[in-house]
Enzyme design. Structure first.
Site, PDB file in Angstrom:
ATOM      1  CG  ASP A  32      82.413  68.904  43.731  1.00 30.86           C
ATOM      2  OD1 ASP A  32      82.148  69.904  43.052  1.00 30.86           O
ATOM      3  OD2 ASP A  32      83.142  67.976  43.327  1.00 30.86           O
ATOM      4  CG  HIS A  63      82.707  70.487  39.457  1.00 27.30           C
ATOM      5  ND1 HIS A  63      83.080  69.694  40.521  1.00 27.30           N
ATOM      6  CD2 HIS A  63      83.636  70.275  38.496  1.00 27.30           C
ATOM      7  CE1 HIS A  63      84.184  69.024  40.212  1.00 27.30           C
ATOM      8  NE2 HIS A  63      84.543  69.367  38.982  1.00 27.30           N
ATOM      9  CG  LEU A  73      74.939  58.205  35.917  1.00 28.50           C
ATOM     10  CD1 LEU A  73      75.653  59.163  34.976  1.00 28.50           C
ATOM     11  CD2 LEU A  73      73.720  57.589  35.229  1.00 28.50           C
ATOM     12  CB  ALA A 159      95.291  63.482  43.951  1.00 29.12           C
ATOM     13  CB  SER A 210      86.222  66.443  38.390  1.00 29.45           C
ATOM     14  OG  SER A 210      86.949  67.544  38.869  1.00 29.45           O
TER      15      SER A 210
END
Length: 260
Positions: A32, A63, A73, A159, A210
């Protein structure tokens, strides 16, 4: 696209967060923008790697920190290794920087998160990027990538590469987000609107594929630790338990996977 809403105070997910990963941590590679400095207090000692460049474009600032925070998280206690790929002084194309970062992570991590992407004139992935991802997959590293935010069925890379878990963004009630890429080439949708995460010295909400991808990466990591599974088995189990939603694209109505 900067974060939508900034707010300070305590961790908004302090209550109801998944169980802390204990024992041998799951190792996650994040390619990233780097980790913003000083490092956000939520990003624990398990986060290491490249800092965010001082001259980073304002639209990208924070970002990498936000993506890493969303991963953690969903998988608290996981180990994250950041590779920054936004250098304009290296003399290398962005796809070459990404390919090198992926190759550095192979052998060090179980999962790689790629929260970026784009289309190409040739409608194929850059060769260096494709080769690096094929190498990662051959080493049983699971690769998760964001589909892009162009509200289009156009295939985006990395992707759309075979074997990559491609993630689109959905709303909280399971509809495809207006900005999300879509199409049969996507593997799964996850929440990509009003996602909360660490930003600057506090917390923020942001939207984008993202962060849907980061959620999927974190959920795979947590399942690996909770059930002592390999990355691929955990990914397969997670995807098999996704809810089905109805989506509409260029080929009409069909069903798609949605990670609740």
């Amino acid at each position: 696209m900067v974060a939508n809403t900034l707010f300070g105070g305590r961790d908004p997910y302090a209550a109801g967060r998944p169980t802390m990963i204990t024992g041998s941590p799951v190792r996650i590679g994040v390619v990233d923008t780097g980790i913003a400095q000083p490092q956000h207090p939520f990003l624990n000692d398990g986060v290491s790697g490249d800092p965010e460049p001082d001259d980073l474009d304002e639209n990208l600032r924070g970002h990498g920190t936000f993506v890493t925070g969303v991963v953690l998280l969903n998988a608290p206690g996981a180990e994250v290794r950041m590779r920054a790929v936004v250098s304009e002084t290296s003399g290398k194309r962005e796809d070459e920087q990404v390919a090198e970062a992926i190759m550095e992570l192979v052998g060090e991590v179980d999962l790689i998160n790629l929260s970026f992407g784009g289309a190409t004139w040739e409608h194929t992935a850059p060769p260096a990027l494709q080769e690096a991802i094929e190498t990662a997959l051959s080493q049983e590293v699971v690769v998760v990538a964001a589909a892009a935010n162009n509200a289009s069925p156009l295939r985006n890379y990395p992707a759309a590469l075979p074997g990559v878990i491609s993630v689109g963004a959905a709303t909280a009630d399971g509809r495809v987000a207006e900005f999300s890429s879509f199409g049969s080439w996507l593997t799964v949708y996850a929440r990509g609107e009003d996602v909360k995460g660490p930003y600057q010295a506090g917390w923020a909400t942001w939207e984008g594929t993202s962060f849907a991808a980061a959620t999927v990466t974190g959920r795979i990591a947590w399942l690996m630790a909770e059930k002592h599974l390999s990355a691929q088995v955990a990914a397969d189990q997670l995807l098999s338990k996704c809810r089905e939603i109805t989506v509409h694209d260029v080929n009409g109505e069909r069903t798609a996977k949605y990670l609740v």
